[in-house]
Design an enzyme around this catalytic site. Structure first.
Site, PDB file in Angstrom:
ATOM      1  N   HIS A 134     -10.644   8.481 -13.088  1.00 25.23           N
ATOM      2  CA  HIS A 134      -9.509   8.340 -14.006  1.00 25.23           C
ATOM      3  C   HIS A 134      -9.475   9.638 -14.804  1.00 25.23           C
ATOM      4  CE1 HIS A 134      -7.347   6.159 -17.476  1.00 25.23           C
ATOM      5  NE2 HIS A 134      -7.802   7.269 -18.043  1.00 25.23           N
ATOM      6  N   ASP A 160      -3.226  -0.476  -9.588  1.00 30.35           N
ATOM      7  CA  ASP A 160      -3.815  -0.433 -10.936  1.00 30.35           C
ATOM      8  C   ASP A 160      -3.393  -1.679 -11.721  1.00 30.35           C
ATOM      9  OD1 ASP A 160      -5.287   0.366 -13.104  1.00 30.35           O
ATOM     10  OD2 ASP A 160      -3.961   2.013 -13.687  1.00 30.35           O
TER      11      ASP A 160
HETATM   12 ZN    ZN Z   1      -7.262   4.441 -15.018  1.00 29.08          ZN
HETATM   13 ZN    ZN Z   2      -7.232   1.194 -13.678  1.00 26.04          ZN
END
Ligand code: ZN
Ligand code: ZN
Length: 493
Positions: A215, A360
């Site tokens: 991320h 996500d």
């Molecule tokens: Zn993320």
């Molecule tokens: Zn995520």
């Protein structure tokens, strides 16, 4: 993959026996694009034959059809009428938040995997940023055991890269790997220190595997912002996140992966320079891969403004004072970008710079998303709308072909060392039955997810999942799917 424990976990289930009659098989990897009868026996694809040629036998009794729950007579299979429908390999989502342990009011493994199955996904990978985060073998055992009793579709796990996701001290990657994790991520947080990431890459080398999923966010640049920094954020008076917050970290880690000979996967890319950095790294031979989400592929920063009365009122809408109401279901991390970013992501997906789609899926409680935009949590659910949203937004207008979309919605499995579902004889039945003509409004029949913070809620979509078989068992069927089945007959084959 040499793992002592199986990588994917699901609840006990009954293997399916059914005949999908005269269904349009579509699997770009196998080169299938034609109508067939498909016989599933004991959870495997037992036979593919010309449409209408597999015997449906003679009236052993009515089909099970979901309702009533009567098992077919011995030797009989349920018949599902496939005419006018497509059978695709089940999708694979390498990035979902199932919120267990600790945040089960948002989602748990049962509800999250029901949402996955309803979206046509045959398997998912769960992120470790739970409460507590999965940073020890003991905690990994806990979530795997929960999945072994609750998961409707197989679930794989990533463990944290760093203890408590703090970005400082590495987890026991070796022990976690032995216990079946597919890789490691601090998702929700960046690995801020290049030195720590380099250590993790060195450990990966020693272990001979374990993808590091990243991320990418420089918190000194994102600084608690709520949407993409630009003219619109300035107009609305909302703190912005510059795209450099992401792309500078992608560039740094692409270089690190190349230098260390490591294997990294970039999560949820959102902007032009990130796509360019990944393309450059791949051209240079680095072992990198990347994903993009349906929301970044279809929406832009302009969508944070709540829509007019054409759709249902946006939940969590508020008066911003300057720009009208804002829609907190459009608040995610990384934030939605510009139209140029969106187009670059679509082009990256087409070109293969971006290897796969990932949702996500990030469930949040209604009360939290009802907070003012700047205070609301980041994230959107996505499992139940991913295929229909992408099909409606990219395939129907002719931007991408259906084959490419199916390829990118299944490719995530291979990135994590898992077999990619294929429609072929003797393969386990990992398939999803879709009606590409059916139009529906996202959320109109509620959600399988425990949360409803979906950025596509209220939108009219085309393409509906009717039935999902995951690991050889029926994981989901719509009432329409059940009705189709009841039109058939249980038969001896
Ligand atoms: Zn993320
Ligand atoms: Zn995520």
């Amino acid at each position: 993959v040499s793992l002592r424990s199986p990588a994917l976990v699901h609840a006990p289930h009954r293997s399916a026996d059914l005949l999908l009659r005269d269904v349009h098989l579509f699997d770009p990897r196998v080169g299938l694009d034609a109508r067939h009868d498909v016989l599933v026996r004991a959870g495997r694809i037992a036979e593919l034959a010309a449409p209408g040629t597999l015997p449906v036998g003679g009236g052993v009794g009515p089909a099970v059809a979901g309702a009533g729950g009567r098992a077919p007579a011995d030797g009989a299979v349920e018949v599902v009428e496939g005419r006018g429908r497509h059978l695709l390999p089940a999708f694979f989502d390498p990035h979902v938040h199932l919120r267990s342990p600790g945040q089960e009011h948002r989602e748990d493994i049962d509800s999250g995997t029901r949402a996955a199955a309803a979206g046509g996904f045959g398997a998912v990978i769960a992120m470790p940023n739970t409460d507590p985060p999965i940073d020890s073998p003991a905690l990994l055992d806990v979530v795997r055991e929960t999945a072994a009793s609750q998961a409707r579709v197989p679930v794989g796990f990533l463990a944290a890269i760093s203890m408590a996701l703090a970005g400082e001290r590495l987890t026991d990657m070796s022990a976690l790997r032995e216990r079946g994790v597919l890789g490691f991520t601090d998702d929700g947080h960046p690995v801020a220190s290049a030195g720590v990431l380099r250590e993790a890459l060195a450990r990966q080398r020693e272990l001979g595997g374990g993808v590091l999923a990243l991320h990418e966010e420089d918190r000194s640049l994102s600084r608690g912002g709520s949407m993409r920094e630009g003219t619109l954020s300035a107009t609305l008076g909302i703190p912005g996140i510059p795209c450099a917050s992401e792309c500078a970290m992608v560039a740094r880690d692409a270089v690190l992966a190349g230098c260390e000979g490591g294997r990294v996967h970039f999560q949820h890319l959102s902007c032009v320079p990130s796509v360019e950095a990944v393309a450059g790294a791949k051209a240079g031979g680095a072992a990198v891969s990347a994903e993009a989400t349906p929301h970044h592929l279809l929406l832009t920063e302009a969508d944070v403004r709540a829509r007019e009365a054409s759709g249902p009122p946006a939940r969590g809408a508020e008066e911003s004072g300057v720009g009208g109401p804002l829609d907190t279901s459009m608040k995610m991390n990384p934030p939605l970008g510009t139209e140029a970013d969106r187009r670059a992501l679509v082009e990256g997906l087409r070109a293969g710079t971006i290897d796969c789609v990932a949702t996500d899926h990030a469930p949040h409680a209604r009360a939290d998303k009802a907070l003012p935009f700047a205070q609301a949590p980041m994230g959107t659910t996505g499992l139940e709308t991913a295929f229909a949203a992408l099909y409606s937004g990219l395939v129907v207008p002719g931007v991408l072909g259906l084959g490419l979309l199916v390829e990118r919605m299944t490719a995530g499995a291979a990135l994590f060392g898992l077999p990619v579902p294929r429609i072929a004889r003797d393969e386990p039945a990992n398939v999803t039955l879709v009606d590409l003509q059916d139009e529906w409004v996202a959320g109109e029949h509620g959600w399988e997810s425990r949360s409803e913070n979906c950025c596509f809620a209220g939108r009219r979509l085309r393409g509906r999942v009717l039935l999902t078989l995951a690991a050889g068992a029926i994981a989901y069927r719509t009432p329409a799917g059940a009705a189709a089945a009841s039109a058939g007959r249980a038969v001896a084959v």
